[in-house]
Every structure is written in structure tokens, then in C-alpha cells.
Scaffold this motif. Structure first.
Motif, mmCIF file in Angstrom:
data_model
loop_
_atom_site.group_PDB
_atom_site.id
_atom_site.type_symbol
_atom_site.label_atom_id
_atom_site.label_comp_id
_atom_site.label_asym_id
_atom_site.label_seq_id
_atom_site.Cartn_x
_atom_site.Cartn_y
_atom_site.Cartn_z
ATOM 1 N N LYS A 82 2.111 -27.063 -2.327
ATOM 2 C CA LYS A 82 1.075 -26.055 -2.132
ATOM 3 C C LYS A 82 1.566 -24.850 -1.343
ATOM 4 C CE LYS A 82 -3.583 -25.454 -0.204
ATOM 5 N NZ LYS A 82 -4.720 -26.122 0.481
ATOM 6 N N ASN A 83 2.412 -25.094 -0.332
ATOM 7 C CA ASN A 83 2.784 -24.026 0.599
ATOM 8 C C ASN A 83 4.236 -23.568 0.503
ATOM 9 O OD1 ASN A 83 0.231 -23.898 2.500
ATOM 10 N ND2 ASN A 83 0.677 -26.063 2.188
ATOM 11 N N GLY A 84 5.035 -24.252 -0.302
ATOM 12 C CA GLY A 84 6.429 -23.886 -0.421
ATOM 13 C C GLY A 84 7.277 -24.529 0.664
ATOM 14 N N LEU A 85 8.586 -24.596 0.414
ATOM 15 C CA LEU A 85 9.510 -25.213 1.353
ATOM 16 C C LEU A 85 10.213 -24.149 2.184
ATOM 17 C CD1 LEU A 85 10.763 -27.955 2.168
ATOM 18 C CD2 LEU A 85 12.552 -27.530 0.473
ATOM 19 N N MET A 86 10.190 -24.311 3.493
ATOM 20 C CA MET A 86 10.876 -23.367 4.369
ATOM 21 C C MET A 86 12.370 -23.358 4.083
ATOM 22 S SD MET A 86 9.050 -24.175 8.043
ATOM 23 C CE MET A 86 10.441 -23.496 8.939
ATOM 24 N N THR A 87 12.972 -22.175 4.068
ATOM 25 C CA THR A 87 14.422 -22.052 3.888
ATOM 26 C C THR A 87 15.110 -21.506 5.125
ATOM 27 O OG1 THR A 87 14.119 -19.859 2.894
ATOM 28 C CG2 THR A 87 14.211 -21.758 1.391
ATOM 29 N N GLU A 88 14.324 -20.941 6.043
ATOM 30 C CA GLU A 88 14.882 -20.484 7.316
ATOM 31 C C GLU A 88 13.813 -20.633 8.394
ATOM 32 O OE1 GLU A 88 14.432 -15.742 7.298
ATOM 33 O OE2 GLU A 88 15.851 -16.484 5.791
ATOM 34 N N HIS A 105 11.922 -24.756 21.185
ATOM 35 C CA HIS A 105 12.653 -23.788 20.360
ATOM 36 C C HIS A 105 11.765 -23.275 19.227
ATOM 37 C CE1 HIS A 105 15.834 -21.769 18.258
ATOM 38 N NE2 HIS A 105 15.756 -22.594 17.217
ATOM 39 N N LEU A 106 11.061 -24.182 18.567
ATOM 40 C CA LEU A 106 10.196 -23.775 17.460
ATOM 41 C C LEU A 106 9.067 -22.866 17.932
ATOM 42 C CD1 LEU A 106 10.003 -27.233 15.669
ATOM 43 C CD2 LEU A 106 11.113 -25.178 14.772
ATOM 44 N N LEU A 107 8.580 -23.116 19.147
ATOM 45 C CA LEU A 107 7.458 -22.328 19.668
ATOM 46 C C LEU A 107 7.887 -20.952 20.161
ATOM 47 C CD1 LEU A 107 5.374 -25.062 21.554
ATOM 48 C CD2 LEU A 107 4.944 -24.026 19.317
ATOM 49 N N THR A 108 9.184 -20.675 20.163
ATOM 50 C CA THR A 108 9.605 -19.304 20.481
ATOM 51 C C THR A 108 9.265 -18.355 19.336
ATOM 52 O OG1 THR A 108 11.848 -19.664 19.607
ATOM 53 C CG2 THR A 108 11.486 -20.113 21.952
ATOM 54 N N TYR A 109 8.978 -18.937 18.159
ATOM 55 C CA TYR A 109 8.504 -18.139 17.036
ATOM 56 C C TYR A 109 6.971 -18.097 17.097
ATOM 57 C CZ TYR A 109 13.264 -18.681 15.356
ATOM 58 O OH TYR A 109 14.629 -18.656 15.251
ATOM 59 N N GLU A 110 6.386 -17.156 16.406
ATOM 60 C CA GLU A 110 4.927 -17.000 16.442
ATOM 61 C C GLU A 110 4.278 -17.992 15.481
ATOM 62 O OE1 GLU A 110 3.779 -12.979 15.835
ATOM 63 O OE2 GLU A 110 4.979 -12.202 17.490
ATOM 64 N N VAL A 111 4.137 -19.230 15.954
ATOM 65 C CA VAL A 111 3.501 -20.271 15.148
ATOM 66 C C VAL A 111 1.998 -19.994 15.103
ATOM 67 C CG1 VAL A 111 3.075 -22.736 14.933
ATOM 68 C CG2 VAL A 111 5.279 -21.925 15.807
ATOM 69 N N PRO A 112 1.421 -19.791 13.911
ATOM 70 C CA PRO A 112 0.013 -19.376 13.835
ATOM 71 C C PRO A 112 -0.987 -20.480 14.166
ATOM 72 C CG PRO A 112 0.878 -19.749 11.639
ATOM 73 C CD PRO A 112 2.039 -19.882 12.584
ATOM 74 N N SER A 113 -0.601 -21.734 13.912
ATOM 75 C CA SER A 113 -1.522 -22.854 14.133
ATOM 76 C C SER A 113 -0.731 -24.050 14.626
ATOM 77 C CB SER A 113 -2.257 -23.200 12.830
ATOM 78 O OG SER A 113 -3.157 -24.273 13.033
ATOM 79 N N LEU A 114 -1.309 -24.788 15.549
ATOM 80 C CA LEU A 114 -0.598 -25.895 16.188
ATOM 81 C C LEU A 114 -1.500 -27.126 16.233
ATOM 82 C CD1 LEU A 114 2.143 -26.392 17.682
ATOM 83 C CD2 LEU A 114 0.937 -25.873 19.810
ATOM 84 N N PHE A 115 -0.931 -28.281 15.915
ATOM 85 C CA PHE A 115 -1.616 -29.562 16.067
ATOM 86 C C PHE A 115 -0.734 -30.444 16.932
ATOM 87 C CE2 PHE A 115 -1.940 -34.027 14.634
ATOM 88 C CZ PHE A 115 -3.282 -34.272 14.937
ATOM 89 N N THR A 116 -1.228 -30.843 18.097
ATOM 90 C CA THR A 116 -0.442 -31.696 18.998
ATOM 91 C C THR A 116 -1.168 -33.014 19.228
ATOM 92 O OG1 THR A 116 -1.449 -30.747 20.998
ATOM 93 C CG2 THR A 116 0.556 -29.702 20.170
ATOM 94 N N VAL A 117 -0.376 -34.052 19.471
ATOM 95 C CA VAL A 117 -0.916 -35.378 19.738
ATOM 96 C C VAL A 117 0.056 -36.049 20.703
ATOM 97 C CG1 VAL A 117 0.264 -36.430 17.772
ATOM 98 C CG2 VAL A 117 -1.832 -37.484 18.621
ATOM 99 N N LEU A 120 18.441 -28.275 10.797
ATOM 100 C CA LEU A 120 17.775 -28.193 12.102
ATOM 101 C C LEU A 120 17.382 -29.593 12.571
ATOM 102 C CD1 LEU A 120 16.590 -26.349 14.336
ATOM 103 C CD2 LEU A 120 14.433 -26.383 13.052
ATOM 104 N N GLU A 121 17.822 -29.957 13.760
ATOM 105 C CA GLU A 121 17.465 -31.250 14.325
ATOM 106 C C GLU A 121 17.682 -31.223 15.829
ATOM 107 O OE1 GLU A 121 21.771 -33.465 13.618
ATOM 108 O OE2 GLU A 121 20.090 -33.944 12.298
ATOM 109 N N SER A 122 17.136 -32.212 16.500
ATOM 110 C CA SER A 122 17.300 -32.308 17.952
ATOM 111 C C SER A 122 18.667 -32.876 18.288
ATOM 112 C CB SER A 122 16.216 -33.212 18.536
ATOM 113 O OG SER A 122 16.527 -34.574 18.270
ATOM 114 N N GLY A 123 18.965 -32.919 19.586
ATOM 115 C CA GLY A 123 20.132 -33.640 20.052
ATOM 116 C C GLY A 123 19.949 -35.131 19.847
ATOM 117 N N GLU A 124 21.013 -35.870 20.018
ATOM 118 C CA GLU A 124 20.993 -37.316 19.799
ATOM 119 C C GLU A 124 20.213 -38.028 20.900
ATOM 120 O OE1 GLU A 124 24.564 -39.708 18.186
ATOM 121 O OE2 GLU A 124 24.615 -40.011 20.359
#
Length: 308
Positions: free
Chosen positions: A173-179, A207-219, A256-260
Motif C-alpha cells: 500500500k505504501n511502498g518500500l523505503m529505499t533510503e 537516529h531515526l527520530l532525527t528525521y521528521e517522522v510524521p507519526s509515531l506509535f510507541t509501546v 540499517l541496523e543497530s549494534g550487536e
């Protein structure tokens, strides 16, 4: 000091009531009360404040209760070792791990352990708090970092990385992110930054939140994040071990991934000979080996699925 009186004191302090302690010990309230008075006279101190709602430990009572709790834990450990059969695996095994790992990886596999050892009784405690194994708050732990407590046997099981995943329906529906900059077009699902979590996961989310994320769901745990991903809410930060049981998840931004994050199994030195501990340890190691093999086998056909 009279061990029987200490046993009765511990039961009263734990229950906060003479009546409830008596029920546990199969003694009358008056018999329990006499033993407590005798112990207070022996120590020449007051152990409880009495009031209408029950009993509250005095400062001296708290000191003694700390000592009896330690004694009780040690007795439980000794009892566990004595009960461990030379030939069989049975009895209660208290296992603690994180909510995410326990619900997403461990619990779905336990039927295999029960098939092999039907008389085993597993008490699975899922929480982010690190329980005190030497004090017998649990028998064995699986943690996302090396335990720092003394007198523990530690074994590194595997490593985990946090990665981005979405459902196939969401991608269609939304497409796959490439960057990574395209995160501004998607909802991000992640563990709450104020909840207890591994540092590597929090770093990736920051790191991801340094970009302008329009909507966030946290748990506050990864099980909730997974449910959001499976129900097409957005792109989620999840540990890579979910990929075997949810093979339809799509890996987003494979580079893109976290440290070990190291995963350790630990248990008290005094339970080294425990048959139950040994059975559980071997089971987990076998499941991890099988998990890794399955992931490797799927790589040619499903390149978005990460190895451990």
C-alpha cells in the motif's frame, strides 16, 4: 537462636498477619503469637508494630526479616539441588527473561521441552528488571547483556540486532523505503524511549527520530511493536529473531541496523549440577542452533530475512 521461631517469624513478616501465617504454618493464631512474643523476649526488642489492619515490621524486625529472607532463599536452593534426580528432570524451574524475548522467541518453543520432560513445571517471569539469581528470585535467566552479579555461570547464546520491518500489506500500500530520509513518509513503531531497553535499540530509534517522522506509535515492549507491524500500522523497530516465526515480514532498509546485542544465559553456581537447569540450557542451545540453520536456509529465497 531457635530456628523454629525464626521460621514462624518469617511467615508472619511475609504475610503481615498472625492469622494468615498460622494458616500457612497450620498453627493456631495464639500459638503463632506466643512464638513471636518468645522471640521478642529472647532478642529483647519489638519486632512488629500492631494495629487494626495488621502487623508492620519495626526497624529491628526489618533487619531480622532481611536475614530470614536470605536464609530462606539459601534453603530453597539447597532443596532444589537435593530434589534434582540423578536420572530424571522434574520439579519447578523459574525462568526470567525480557518480555519481548520471552513472548516472541522462548514461549512458542517450550512445547518441545515439555514433550521431552512432561514432569517439568516452568514458571516464566517476563520483565525488564534484572532479578537476583544468587538470592533465588529465579533459577535461570536469559538477558540481553552479560550479567554482572557474582557467583553466576554465564554462557553467551547468540547476538541480536534491531532492524526495520513492515508487513507485506503495508509495503504493497505504501511502498518500500529505499533510503532513510523516506521515513518522513511513514509511521514509525518502536519501543518507548523511557522504557527499559537495550542501548543499541534506543540508539537506533534516536537516529531515526532525527528525521521528521510524521507519526509515531510507541509501546513498552517489542511484542506490542510486533502487533502494530502485523496490523499494518507502519514500519517497526524489531529484534531480528522474529524473522523465523513471522517469515512474511519485509526487511526495510537492509543496510540499517543497530549494534550487536549479546544474549546470555545465566544461573547460580550452586545450581551447576541441577538436572533441570541442564535440560533447559541444552534445550535453548538446540533451539538457537535450529533457528540459525532455518534462517540460513531461507536466505537464498528471502534475502530480506537477516541471519542471527
Amino acid at each position: 537462636m531457635d530456628w523454629d521461631k525464626l521460621r514462624i517469624f518469617h511467615a508472619v513478616a511475609d504475610a503481615g498477619s498472625l492469622t494468615h501465617a498460622g494458616d500457612t504454618l497450620h498453627l493456631s493464631q495464639s500459638a503463632v503469637s506466643r512464638q513471636i512474643r518468645a522471640l521478642e523476649e529472647m532478642l529483647n526488642t519489638t519486632l512488629f508494630h500492631r494495629h487494626a489492619r495488621g502487623l508492620i515490621l519495626t526497624e529491628q524486625g526489618e533487619l531480622l526479616f532481611d536475614a530470614t529472607k536470605s536464609m530462606n532463599k539459601r534453603l530453597e536452593a539447597a532443596t532444589a539441588r537435593i530434589k534434582d534426580s540423578e536420572e530424571e528432570v522434574f520439579g519447578e524451574l523459574r525462568v526470567t527473561t525480557t518480555t519481548g524475548f520471552g513472548t516472541l522467541w522462548l514461549a512458542p518453543r517450550l512445547s518441545k521441552l515439555y514433550e521431552k520432560y512432561p514432569d517439568l513445571k516452568i514458571d516464566l517471569m517476563l520483565e525488564e528488571r534484572v532479578l537476583d539469581l544468587p538470592m533465588r528470585e529465579a533459577d535461570v535467566a536469559i538477558r540481553m547483556k552479560e550479567p554482572s552479579q557474582a557467583d553466576l555461570i554465564r554462557k553467551r547464546l547468540m547476538s541480536v540486532r534491531m532492524r526495520l520491518y513492515a508487513s507485506q500489506t503495508y509495503v504493497n500500500k505504501n511502498g518500500l523505503m529505499t533510503e532513510i530520509s523516506q521515513i518522513t513518509n511513514h509511521r514509525l513503531l518502536c519501543q518507548s524511549l523511557n522504557s527499559t531497553q537495550v542501548a543499541a535499540g534506543a540508539t537506533l530509534v534516536h537516529h531515526l527520530l532525527t528525521y521528521e517522522v510524521p507519526s509515531l506509535f510507541t509501546v513498552n515492549n517489542y511484542f506490542g511493536v510486533l502487533q502494530g507491524v502485523l496490523n499494518n500500522l507502519g514500519i517497526g523497530v524489531l529484534p531480528d529473531y522474529v524473522t523465523e516465526d513471522f517469515p512474511d515480514l519485509v526487511r526495510v532498509l537492509p543496510d540499517l541496523e543497530s549494534g550487536e546485542v549479546p544474549v546470555f544465559l545465566a544461573y547460580p553456581e550452586e545450581l551447576r549440577q541441577s538436572k533441570r537447569i541442564g535440560a533447559f540450557r541444552d534445550f535453548v542451545q538446540e533451539e538457537i542452533f535450529t533457528h540459525r540453520r532455518k534462517i540460513r536456509e531461507t536466505l537464498p529465497d528471502k534475502p530480506q530475512l537477516p541471519p542471527d
